[in-house]
Write a protein that holds these residues in place. Structure first.
Motif, mmCIF file in Angstrom:
data_model
loop_
_atom_site.group_PDB
_atom_site.id
_atom_site.type_symbol
_atom_site.label_atom_id
_atom_site.label_comp_id
_atom_site.label_asym_id
_atom_site.label_seq_id
_atom_site.Cartn_x
_atom_site.Cartn_y
_atom_site.Cartn_z
ATOM 1 N N SER A 422 16.587 23.036 9.069
ATOM 2 C CA SER A 422 15.448 23.409 8.226
ATOM 3 C C SER A 422 15.977 24.348 7.148
ATOM 4 O O SER A 422 17.086 24.890 7.259
ATOM 5 N N GLY A 424 14.894 27.332 6.410
ATOM 6 C CA GLY A 424 15.001 28.680 6.976
ATOM 7 C C GLY A 424 16.303 28.835 7.747
ATOM 8 O O GLY A 424 16.995 29.848 7.637
ATOM 9 N N GLN A 425 16.632 27.824 8.542
ATOM 10 C CA GLN A 425 17.874 27.848 9.317
ATOM 11 C C GLN A 425 19.082 27.937 8.407
ATOM 12 O O GLN A 425 20.035 28.663 8.688
ATOM 13 N N ARG A 428 19.359 31.398 7.074
ATOM 14 C CA ARG A 428 19.863 32.305 8.113
ATOM 15 C C ARG A 428 21.362 32.080 8.324
ATOM 16 O O ARG A 428 22.133 33.023 8.486
ATOM 17 N N LEU B 2 16.072 23.896 16.153
ATOM 18 C CA LEU B 2 15.292 24.461 15.061
ATOM 19 C C LEU B 2 14.482 25.649 15.574
ATOM 20 O O LEU B 2 13.982 25.633 16.688
ATOM 21 N N GLN B 3 14.381 26.694 14.760
ATOM 22 C CA GLN B 3 13.666 27.903 15.175
ATOM 23 C C GLN B 3 12.490 28.192 14.258
ATOM 24 O O GLN B 3 12.519 27.865 13.083
ATOM 25 N N GLU B 5 10.141 30.966 12.187
ATOM 26 C CA GLU B 5 10.480 32.168 11.437
ATOM 27 C C GLU B 5 9.180 32.894 11.096
ATOM 28 O O GLU B 5 8.281 32.302 10.505
ATOM 29 N N LEU B 24 6.687 30.230 9.815
ATOM 30 C CA LEU B 24 7.282 28.968 9.360
ATOM 31 C C LEU B 24 7.791 28.250 10.602
ATOM 32 O O LEU B 24 8.725 28.718 11.260
ATOM 33 N N PRO B 26 9.498 25.056 12.729
ATOM 34 C CA PRO B 26 10.651 24.200 12.412
ATOM 35 C C PRO B 26 10.227 22.909 11.702
ATOM 36 O O PRO B 26 9.290 22.245 12.137
ATOM 37 N N HIS B 27 10.864 22.614 10.596
ATOM 38 C CA HIS B 27 10.678 21.336 9.919
ATOM 39 C C HIS B 27 11.945 21.058 9.130
ATOM 40 O O HIS B 27 12.383 21.903 8.348
ATOM 41 N N THR B 28 12.535 19.876 9.328
ATOM 42 C CA THR B 28 13.866 19.615 8.769
ATOM 43 C C THR B 28 13.868 19.554 7.250
ATOM 44 O O THR B 28 14.729 20.152 6.615
ATOM 45 N N ALA B 29 12.922 18.845 6.667
ATOM 46 C CA ALA B 29 13.010 18.604 5.228
ATOM 47 C C ALA B 29 12.113 19.533 4.415
ATOM 48 O O ALA B 29 12.475 19.938 3.312
ATOM 49 N N ASP B 30 10.945 19.845 4.950
ATOM 50 C CA ASP B 30 9.960 20.553 4.147
ATOM 51 C C ASP B 30 9.590 21.891 4.788
ATOM 52 O O ASP B 30 10.383 22.438 5.520
ATOM 53 N N ARG B 129 10.121 28.855 -5.301
ATOM 54 C CA ARG B 129 10.385 27.429 -5.096
ATOM 55 C C ARG B 129 9.205 26.627 -5.619
ATOM 56 O O ARG B 129 8.099 27.156 -5.765
#
Lengths: 492, 156
Positions: A422, A424-425, A428, B2-3, B5, B24, B26-30, B129
Motif C-alpha cells: 500500500s 502507506g507501507q 513507512r 498490509l497494515q 495507519e 487508513l 490496507p489497500h494495495t493500489a488506492d 495528492r
C-alpha cells in the motif's frame, strides 16, 4: 461468501471454480508464489465478482500483475456480447484510456551521460539537464498546468471527437505520429454531446498535464534485445535512448466515469438489480444508458491520446532545447501508444462463430498479434508493440502478442508490475531513507512534484516486472522483444 | 502483511483545537479510509474533512466562503458517496477546500448543508495528492452502539 477454490490447469494458469452465483469460471495467470500472495488481498474476490456479471463470455480473467482495485481487479479482463451484453464503467475505471506511449531515438546512451569539465555528478550531465527541462516543460503534480496554451470549448469538443488528429492539426506533433498509435489516436464512436458540463470543467485545464500518483515520463535506454528482427522493425536499438510516457484522461475521464456511474446507480436502484459490488454497476450496451456511456468514454479516450500527444511534443521540445538538435535529427519517433484502461468493441471467434464483443481491460494491455487488421501496417508482420512499464528503479519491457492471446485472453496481457505494498507501507518503508539519492547512486535521476509521491513509488512497492513478464511469456501469451532501463524519471 | 495507519486532523477552531481521527485501512493500489461519527451528520462532516486532509495539508488559513449544497440520492450509502464527490468537484473545479459545514437536514436520501470552504492558495497550502474519485466499492454506513461508521476507497 463461498470459499474461492483455485486449480492449477497450466504452468502459469489457474482456474477459479465456477460457483452457483458465477456465470463463468475465473482464470488467473500467475506462478505459485504470486497465488499465495494474492490470498492477502481482495483481488481474487474481485475476479469472482466480475464472473457474476450477466452475459460474460468464457471467463473472468486476471493477468499476473493483478492486485486489488475497486469493482474489477487491476489486471482484469472481461468480454460481453455486443448485441445483447453489457458495458460497465467499473470495468474501465476512472482514468479512461490511461495508457503508455514509447518513443525511440537515435541517441546513444553514453552521449547523454557525459559530464563537462571533469565533473562526476550525473546531475551535471546532459541527462541531468534533460530531466530538469522535462520537469519544467511538462506540468506534473496536482494543479500544475502550462499557462501558454489554452483550449476553447469548441477545441475540447473537437479533441474529444478527433483525438490526436486534432492536436496534430494545431501543430503539436507530426502527421506520421498517428500511424503508430492504437486506433490512430482516434477512437470512433466518441460523442462529445454525452460529456457533462462538470467533466468539461474538470478536464479543460488538464489537457497536457501528467497528473500525479503512478504517472510518469521516463528517459531510459534499450538495455537488452531478445528478438532482434522484431526490435529492428520497432526501431529499438541496443543502448539507444527511449522515452516512456504514462498518463491518461485526467479529470475529464474521471468525471465522465463518475457521471455515468451515478446515472447507472439510479437505474440499478429502480430496477432492483442486485450487484456483488456497486462499482460493478452496468447497462446493456445497446440501451440508452449503455450508448451514453460508450460515447462519453470514447471522448475521454480521445482526450487521453491527445494528452499523451501534447506531452510527446514537449518531450521532443525538451530534447531539442538541451541537445541543440532537431527531434527529427535525433530520430524521436513514436514506437507505439496503447491504452490499458478501456472497453472496446472487437471481433473474436467464440464457439466457431465470429462475434463482436465489448472487451473490458482494467489495467490490462491489448496485445494483438501479427496479421491482425487493427494494428498499424508497419507492425502487421510482427504484431503490435506491447508496452509494460516496471517501477522507476528497475526496468520496463516491450513485448509482442502471440496468436494464443486471441483465443485465451481476448488479445490481452498484463499492463505493468502491479503493486505489492500500500502507499502507506511504501512511505513507512522509505522512512529515514533518501530515495532520490539511492536512485541517483544507481544512475537514475528522479524529479517529482513532492517527495511523498516518490516515496510511495519506491521499487519495493511493486512486484518485479521481470517475473510478471516471464509469466505472460511462459503462458504463451506474448514474447519479449526488448528490456528498457530507466535513467531519468519525472513524476507528478 | 498490509497494515492499518491511524491518522488525525487537527482543526484550529476559534478557541480550541478539534481533533478528528480516521484510519487508513490496507489497500494495495488506492486509499481506503475508515472513520466514525456520533451522529450521521458528524460522519458526513468527518468524511469530507478526511478526504480533504488526503488532498491538501492541514493548515487551512484563508477566508471562508459559504455555499449552500443540496444533494439527492436513492439511499444513504449513495448519498454519502455523492456528498464526497461534491467535495472533490468543488476542490478540483473551483479550488475550494472543504472546511466544515452546518448540515441543515439529512435523511437517507437528501442532504442540505451550508458548507464552509477555503480557497486553495499554493502559497499557503500544500497539495498532497490528487484524488480521482470516491468509489462505490463496498461502502456501507453502519450504526453500532450509537456510533456510525463507514469504510470507503478513494481512487488515486
Amino acid at each position: 461468501m463461498a470459499e474461492i477454490r483455485l486449480k492449477q490447469i497450466g504452468a502459469y494458469k489457474w482456474q477459479m471454480q465456477q460457483e452457483a452465483d458465477m456465470n463463468v469460471p475465473g482464470i488467473v495467470y500467475a506462478d505459485e508464489r504470486m497465488i499465495s500472495s494474492l490470498m492477502h488481498d481482495e483481488s481474487l474476490k474481485q475476479v469472482r465478482n466480475v464472473a457474476m456479471l450477466p452475459g460474460i463470455i468464457n471467463a473472468s480473467i486476471a493477468m499476473p500483475d493483478i492486485h486489488a482495485g475497486y469493482g474489477f481487479p487491476i489486471g482484469g479482463v472481461a468480454a460481453f456480447d455486443s448485441s445483447d451484453g453489457i458495458i460497465s464503467p467499473g470495468g474501465v475505471g476512472y482514468d479512461i484510456n490511461c495508457g503508455v506511449r514509447l518513443l525511440r531515438t537515435d541517441i546513444p546512451k553514453d552521449s547523454i551521460l557525459k559530464t563537462q569539465d571533469s565533473k562526476t555528478d550525473i546531475q551535471d550531465s546532459i541527462l541531468g539537464r534533460l530531466v530538469d527541462r522535462l520537469f519544467d516543460n511538462i506540468p506534473s503534480g496536482v494543479g500544475s498546468r502550462r499557462e501558454d496554451i489554452q483550449f476553447s470549448k469548441a477545441d475540447l469538443d473537437r479533441i474529444a471527437l478527433n483525438g490526436v488528429q486534432e492536436i496534430i492539426s494545431k501543430g503539436f506533433g507530426l502527421p506520421e505520429d498517428i500511424q503508430r498509435i492504437e486506433a490512430n489516436g482516434t477512437i470512433s464512436g466518441a460523442n462529445p454531446e454525452n460529456v457533462s458540463q462538470r467533466a468539461r470543467e474538470r478536464g479543460h485545464d488538464q489537457l497536457g498535464t501528467l497528473g500525479s500518483g503512478n504517472h510518469f515520463v521516463e528517459v531510459g535506454f534499450v538495455e537488452e534485445v531478445y528478438d532482434q528482427k522484431v526490435a529492428d522493425i520497432f526501431g529499438l536499438i541496443k543502448n539507444n535512448i527511449t522515452v516512456l510516457i504514462h498518463t491518461g484522461s485526467r479529470g475529464f475521464g474521471y468525471q465522465i466515469c463518475d457521471d455515468n456511474l451515478r446515472t447507472l446507480q439510479s437505474s440499478a436502484y429502480k430496477q432492483h438489480i442486485v450487484l456483488p459490488d456497486r462499482q460493478l454497476v452496468w447497462a446493456y450496451f445497446n440501451s440508452k444508458e449503455g450508448r451514453q456511456y460508450f460515447g462519453a468514454m470514447n471522448a475521454a479516450a480521445n482526450f487521453a491520446f491527445a494528452n499523451r500527444q501534447l506531452i510527446t511534443h514537449w518531450v521532443r521540445e525538451s530534447f531539442e532545447q538541451v541537445t541543440g538538435e532537431t527531434a527529427d535529427k535525433l530520430g524521436m519517433r513514436i514506437v507505439y501508444d496503447v491504452a490499458h484502461n478501456i472497453a472496446k468493441e472487437e471481433t473474436y471467434t467464440i464457439n466457431g462463430k465470429q462475434k463482436k464483443l465489448m472487451v473490458h481491460r482494467k489495467g490490462a494491455t491489448r496485445a494483438f498479434p501479427a496479421g491482425h487488421p487493427e494494428i498499424p501496417e508497419a507492425y502487421r508482420s510482427t504484431g503490435q508493440p506491447v508496452l509494460i512499464p516496471g517501477d522507476m528503479g528497475r526496468y520496463s519491457y516491450v513485448l509482442v502478442g502471440t496468436e494464443q492471446t486471441l483465443s485465451e485472453t481476448f488479445g490481452t496481457v498484463c499492463h505493468g508490475a502491479g503493486r505489492l505494498m500500500s502507499r502507506g507501507q511504501a512511505v513507512r518503508s522509505s522512512k529515514g531513507r533518501q530515495v532520490i539519492k539511492e536512485l541517483k547512486e544507481k544512475g537514475i535521476i528522479v524529479k517529482g512534484a513532492t517527495r511523498a509521491t516518490i516515496n510511495e513509488e519506491i521499487s519495493e512497492a511493486y512486484k518485479d516486472v521481470a517475473n510478471v513478464v516471464d509469466i505472460v511469456e511462459g503462458a504463451g501469451l506474448a514474447r519479449k522483444v526488448a528490456k528498457l532501463r530507466p535513467l531519468g524519471v519525472i513524476k507528478g | 502483511m498490509l497494515q492499518s495507519e491511524r491518522m488525525h486532523i487537527l482543526i484550529n477552531m476559534n478557541r480550541s483545537i478539534k481533533k478528528i481521527n480516521y484510519t487508513l485501512e490496507p489497500h494495495t493500489a488506492d486509499i481506503c479510509i475508515k472513520l466514525g461519527g456520533t451522529t450521521l451528520k458528524k460522519l458526513f462532516d468527518n468524511a469530507a474533512k478526511a478526504v480533504t486532509d488526503q488532498m491538501v495539508s492541514a493548515g487551512k488559513k484563508g477566508q471562508k466562503i459559504m455555499n449552500d449544497i443540496a444533494i439527492i440520492a436513492p439511499d444513504k450509502d449513495l448519498l454519502f458517496i455523492y456528498w464526497l464527490q461534491e467535495v472533490l468537484y468543488q476542490f478540483y473545479v473551483h479550488g475550494l477546500m472543504y472546511a466544515g459545514s452546518k448540515i441543515k437536514s439529512l435523511s437517507n436520501t437528501t442532504i442540505k448543508a451550508e458548507v464552509a470552504f477555503i480557497r486553495f492558495d499554493p502559497k499557503e497550502h500544500d497539495a498532497k495528492r490528487e484524488i480521482k474519485a470516491v468509489t462505490y466499492h463496498d461502502v456501507h454506513i453502519e450504526k453500532k452502539g450509537g456510533i456510525y461508521s463507514v469504510r470507503f476507497v478513494v481512487d488515486i
